[in-house]
Structure formats: C-alpha cells, structure tokens
Design an enzyme around this catalytic site. Sequence first.
Site, mmCIF file in Angstrom:
data_model
loop_
_atom_site.group_PDB
_atom_site.id
_atom_site.type_symbol
_atom_site.label_atom_id
_atom_site.label_comp_id
_atom_site.label_asym_id
_atom_site.label_seq_id
_atom_site.Cartn_x
_atom_site.Cartn_y
_atom_site.Cartn_z
ATOM 1 N N ASP A 1 -3.568 -8.926 10.057
ATOM 2 C CA ASP A 1 -2.200 -8.411 9.933
ATOM 3 C C ASP A 1 -2.151 -7.017 10.823
ATOM 4 O O ASP A 1 -2.476 -6.017 10.260
ATOM 5 C CB ASP A 1 -1.949 -8.081 8.400
ATOM 6 N N GLU B 1 -0.544 -6.065 1.574
ATOM 7 C CA GLU B 1 0.241 -6.929 2.529
ATOM 8 C C GLU B 1 -0.430 -8.298 2.805
ATOM 9 O O GLU B 1 -0.036 -9.447 2.944
ATOM 10 C CB GLU B 1 0.699 -6.237 3.717
ATOM 11 N N ASP C 1 8.800 -5.769 1.028
ATOM 12 C CA ASP C 1 7.885 -5.114 2.233
ATOM 13 C C ASP C 1 8.349 -3.673 2.606
ATOM 14 O O ASP C 1 9.435 -3.862 3.405
ATOM 15 C CB ASP C 1 7.814 -6.333 2.982
ATOM 16 N N LYS D 1 6.263 5.864 6.670
ATOM 17 C CA LYS D 1 4.872 5.248 6.011
ATOM 18 C C LYS D 1 3.884 5.853 6.566
ATOM 19 O O LYS D 1 2.949 5.859 5.868
ATOM 20 C CB LYS D 1 4.766 3.845 6.420
#
Lengths: 605, 249
Positions: free
Chosen positions: A189, A167, A8, A69
């Site tokens: 999420d 994810e 992850d 990211k």
Amino acid sequence: MSRIVGIDLGTTNSLVAFMDQAGPHVIPGPDGQTKVPSIVGLTDNGLIVGDPAKAHLIRDPSRTIYSVKRFMGRGLDDVKDELQYFPYHLHEKNGVIRIEIGDKTYSPPQVSAMILKELKRRAEEYLKEDISKAVITVPAYFNDSQRQATKDAGLIAGLEVLRIINEPTAASLAYGLQNKTQGLIAIYDLGGGTFDISILKLKDGIFEVLATNGDTHLGGDDLDQRLVDVLVDDISQTQGVKVGEYPEWMQTVRLEAERVKVRLSDEIQTMAVIELPTGTYEKMWTRENMETLVMDLVERTLAPCRYALKDAGLTVSQIDEVILVGGSTRMPLVWRKVEELFGKKPHSELNPDEVVALGAAVQADILGGHTKDLLLLDVTPLSLGIETMGGVMSALIRRNTTIPTSAKEMFTTYVDGQTSVDIHILQGERELVKDNRSLARFQLKLPPLPAGVPRVEVNFLIDANGILHVTARDIRTGEAQSVQVKPSHGLTDDEVEVMIRDSFQFAAEDIKVRQVIEARNEANAIIVATEKALVRGTNLIHGKEAEGIRRILQQLGEVKEGDDHRLIRAKIAEVEKTTHHLAEVLMDATLKEALENKKLSDVIK
Amino acid sequence: MPEASEAEIMDHQHQGTTTARELPMARSMCWHCQSEVTGEYLCGQCVKVQPLSKDLDYFACFQLPRLLNIDEQQLEQTFYELSRTFHPDFYSTKDESEKAISLGNSAFLNAGYRTLKDPIQRAEYLIRLEAGAVKDIRSNPPADLFEEILELQETLETFRQLAPNGPSSDLEALRIKLQDEREHLEKRQAEMEASLQNKFKEWDQLQGCAPLPSQAREEKNTLLRDMQEILSNRTYVRNMVNDLLETTG
C-alpha cells in the site's frame, strides 16, 4: 442502530463509503467525484475543504493546509526535515504540532476533523440521514500517538469512532469480500504520504494479519517533491527568478508536478506546462526521467517488505497473491519493483484509490452486526515497552502481536518510604530509549512502606484499534489505582474537550458561511445575467426602467459583500421582481427573431 | 524482569479493564443474570459472554493436553473458532461490561495462541506451568558457555570500534573470525534444538502414561530441568548469533 460509515482519511485524498445489501459503495459528491482532496483553506469568509481549497492553494498558500496527516501525533522534531516544503507556519505546544493559519492556530486533529466533517456532510446529504458513527482507516505502521490523534479528530468532528482500522487490512477485506480469496496474501500500500506492507492469511472468512511493516513518511508526496525540486531549479535557471521565494508559484509547480507524474503512468512522455508571471515554462518529460528521479524512493519500500516476510516466517515464494493499494501504485515502476521482489505479477482489480474506503465500510458493517462471517485479526505494528535503568527499553509486547493483547508488569520501590514510581512508555524496535518513540509518562502512587514491600501491577492493554490503555492495581489491597497518563505527543482529554466545543461553535459558523457563499454566488450569477440582458434590451425598454434595474443591481452588488445571507436573498428576489418585465420583453423578442429568421415549416417542426 | 513475567504466566487471568475485574467471577454463575452457566463461554439463559476462568491455562483454553508436540492445524482452528466467539468486533453494539469481557478474553486468547504456536515458547510456558513441582531450575548458563560468549562479545566490541574507520586487513580478519564463530554457534543451536526435540518426545510419552507412578514423576522433573537448561542455553546462543549477524552481516 444508525448507519456506520467507513472513512479513508488520506494524506492527499479522503473518501467516505457505506455498505448495503449489494456491497460497499464509495459516496460521490455532487460533481460525481469520490475523492475529497485532504486540503483545508481559510478564506476571509471562513473555512473551505476539498476541491475549493485546492484552488485556494495557489492563491493563498500560507492559509491553505495540505498533507496534515504527516503531522498527526507528531512533534516538530519529527518533521523538521520536511518543514521547508510546507508554506504554512508550525510550532509546537505540549509535544503537539500547531499549525498557524491566519490569526488562528489549529492542531492537526482539528484540521483532520474539518476534512472528516466534510465527509460526514457528504454522506448525510447522499444517504439522507444523520451520521454519527464511523470506522476510520490509518496506515498500519501508525504508532499509538498517531492512532490516538486520528481518534481525537473523529471526536472533534462529532463522530464516534467505533474502530481505527489499518489501511492495508481494510483493503484486504474489500478484496476478500469480492473474490473469496484464500491463502497467503501481501498487501502493498503506497499512498500519498505513507507506505505499508501487510502479510495476511485468509482462511474461511478469517483475515489474520501475520506481520506488517512500513514507513509513515514515504508516499506520492515524496515522489512529487523530487520532480518539484528539479522543475524549480530548471525554471529558476531558464527564467532567471528564484521560484522558491514565491510560495504561490511553488504550489503551481507542485500541482503540475503531481499531474505530470500521474500522466506518466499512462504515457511514455508528457509536456510539463507551468504558467508563471515571469513566463510560461514548457518542457517534455519522459517516464524514464521520472523513474530515475524516484528510483531510490520506490526501492526504499522493498526492505520493509522483506522484514514483514521474515517476521511472518515466510519466504516470497509462499505468497499466493500480491495486491496493490494506494494511488502511487499506478506507477509502472512500482509494479515492476514489486513483481521483481515477489516473483509474481501483482494485481489491483479494485480502484486503488477507493479500495481502502470500501474495506472500511465492510468493517463498519461487521461492527454494526450485519456481516457476521468475516473477522479481521490485526496486529500491533511496533513493540511496546517501558524505560528501564540505563536508558534501555524493555519490551512488554512484541511487534506483530495479534491485538487485543495485554502485558502485566509488577512495580515496587527501591527506597524506604518511596511514594511514587515514574513510568515511561515507549514504542519501537531499538534498544535505547532515545531511539524509540516516547508515547507517554505516568506516575504510579505508592503507600510509604519499606523498600520492596509495595507491589503494584500495571496492565498495558492494546485494544483492537491498536491504542494503549493503562490500568494499575495494588496487589496488597487488590484495589484499582487510577493512572493519569500524559501523552508525549498527543492532546490531553481536556484539550480535546475544548476542541469539540469549539468545533460545534465552528459548525454554526460554517453553516452561516456556507449560506453566505451560496447566496453570494447566486447574486453574482444574477448580476452577470441581468447586465447582459440590459445590453440586449436597451432599445426594448424605457430608459427609466433600465435605470431602475441598474439601481437595484448596484444595491445587490453592495449587499452581497456583506455577511447576511438573508439580506442578499431578499435583494435577489427584488432584482427578479424588477426585471420581470425586461425578461418578458426579451423573451418575446427572442421568439420573434426566431420566427422571422426561419420558415414557418421549420418552426412548426 | 523475571518477577513480572512469572507473575504474568502464573496469574493466568488477564483483565482488560477495571470493569471486568470488578465483576463477579464465579465461573458457574452468570455475571449478568445469575443463572448457572451451562454453556462453555456464553450463558445459556441470557447468552451473555462469560469471563474466562482465572484458573484457565493456555493448554486448557485450547482444549489441548499438556504435550510439546501438538496438532498445529487444530490449534489454529480452535483459535479461529474462539476468536469468533470473543473478538471485540462482535461486541461493538453490546454494553460496556460485555465489551470489557470480550476484550479481556480476546487478549488472553491471542496471548495463548502466540505462545502455543511457537514450539520454544510452548515448552517454556509448559515448564513454568509445571515448575511448581520442580525445584532448583538453574537459569544461568554453564561456566564454559558463559566464558565463551563473554570472549566473543569482547571481540565483537573490538570489531565495532574498528568498523567506523573503514576497511582494513585487521577488520577483515576479525570479520572472518566472527563469521566462523557464528557458524559454529549456529551449529550448536541446531544441536540444542535437536536434543530439545528428543526431550519433547520423551515428555509427551511420559504424559501418555497414566496414572502417574512416583517414578514417572521423578523422571518428569528431571526432564523439565533438562529442558529448562537447554532452553536457557539456547537463548544465550541465539542472542549471540543475532548480535553477530547484525554486526558482521
């Protein structure tokens, strides 16, 4: 077949997990922590990653990269609104953001690769085997460029990325494995930097994603930022300084803001304490304060939920379960809002920080051929199309189409003798080209023939990673044509190649740096301990002996500043030898002291 | 781009990569061990996955007759079963050729499921499959509908120009007018869908009679034409409704 790990790669934290007969497990570091902060720092002695880099953030913010990211697969224009929040400098080259730290320049995939390498190393140490294959998760709403950038990061880190997996769907695998859920589920999420909503149908081991939606620039970071803004104003006023002008102070505020937010998930109120050179700032913050600050951000997640439901052809009442994933879903406000929308209590039995990594490990096990009863059928989050006359996008593959999927398009010429056609590939839901994401361009070569005679069929294939592949075929000759696709916001193959090479070179340097750091730490510990011993033993050894020890200690102090770990180690050994006698004398003295101060019966006991 | 979509539908094969395309495609012979393929998708000898036939259409792929009312449960079940056979996840450790075939087969399967799951797309696909027999299928809307929509679009444009100036009585009047028109169009769309549903039933009944008398063939062609017309009109109406919804709320 070597083991495949699940990773992850998060905005704020990253984790690595593996699966064995007992199920998926997150791999802890030496300190027992499973989370590696996604932070990379450049020190004078080399690169540091994770917790040490987090400490570095306050000392040297301009040389510490966090939230990289957010820059994956993006150009400078995409992030211009958030630039002010980052203490490091960015520029753009060939459509790709470059991060300047110190005198070096890195692309976001290179920085992500440093984090991946740290995770790889962690897994290798824990599992005592080489790791070369991985499944890496990305937000479901990531576009093609962002996925490709993630894959590049894996390559640069020396990992074969067997699958890029979304994810929320990864999380659904972890849950599905756990309780054999069936029915329609919604995975909400909210992570450190991104938000995803996915609607799935679970039936007989098939995890079919019906629709997904999200916002790749909305997460815990943004919630923190709201509090940071208020704190900075408050401190600047009460202490009469412009906090914003000091990057180090800003990072101190940012880290405390994050901690305050986290504490307010469990407590009704908490004290924010920020130590700055100008004084200590202390103020009580309530959960209500915090919720007011971020209300609109949390509410911004609700529209994507409605869109996803609509695309899935469902109403809220048809959803059987709502599952919360991502650290930011610990906020009671998020729970309330989600419950209001779906009309049922959401749940999160699995640790929301770890569930995505666990799911990635399950997917890795499926790809490894061990888990055979589960299958994930995911979708492409955004429509794919090409530019047509008048700057309009013509969609070839609609959003929420199950992947892999392909579409064909026939191209011909409009002018006699025309030898090429320019094709512009786009991703997005808007009508006009300029409102969508430019993915790539390529030129189709055609034989010089009368207009309309050449016929070239182009096949756009989105693979199971959600990544586009383009092939072309001349219909008249039946021959395949090579297509050189130039990504709009991605590294070229050549660039990635160079970065992989650099990375191996760094790897050698990294090991060296690590060895130096370890030797230096040891030297420091020995110097402190020996100096203490010398104080205690002043009257127990000859002045000459003490002098000898001091001399060699000083030598160690000089050697340890150098970059040769072998020299440091040798000097440490010398110090140990020279202090042997002192240590013995001290030991005797300690024993004697102990005996003198106690009754015989105590000692024997 | 009618040309492309036609090509896409009529050319049912869907090679994912060059590798798959260059493989020998003879359905009866395994591309890998050259033995005769007896199993449906996997070679009985070497158990390698076989590329789906070029001639396979979505109905045949899902083992369904060419009907317009289908058993959706069965469709889903077949989709899941075939996904377990073809999905790239199960070929991750296999060689490149097998990976390519799995990718191509999966892409075809996914497209097929998406098309057949939706009643309208299913009908559009079936009409295109059967279109070889039907000439002069008209794809333009009839003049009256065309004019009506043109006029509505003009009104919508006026509304769009006025909207940025803030609320006004003119704008409100236009909004009410457009909303009325939308309700009217929605009703028409519902009517079209109901009549389509009837045509679907007729089609399924005709498909049930075998062997085909020449009269039935004629009847089928008429039906295909009718359905095509309603479908195309419905698309115009639906697009307009969506436009109206987006702009006037």
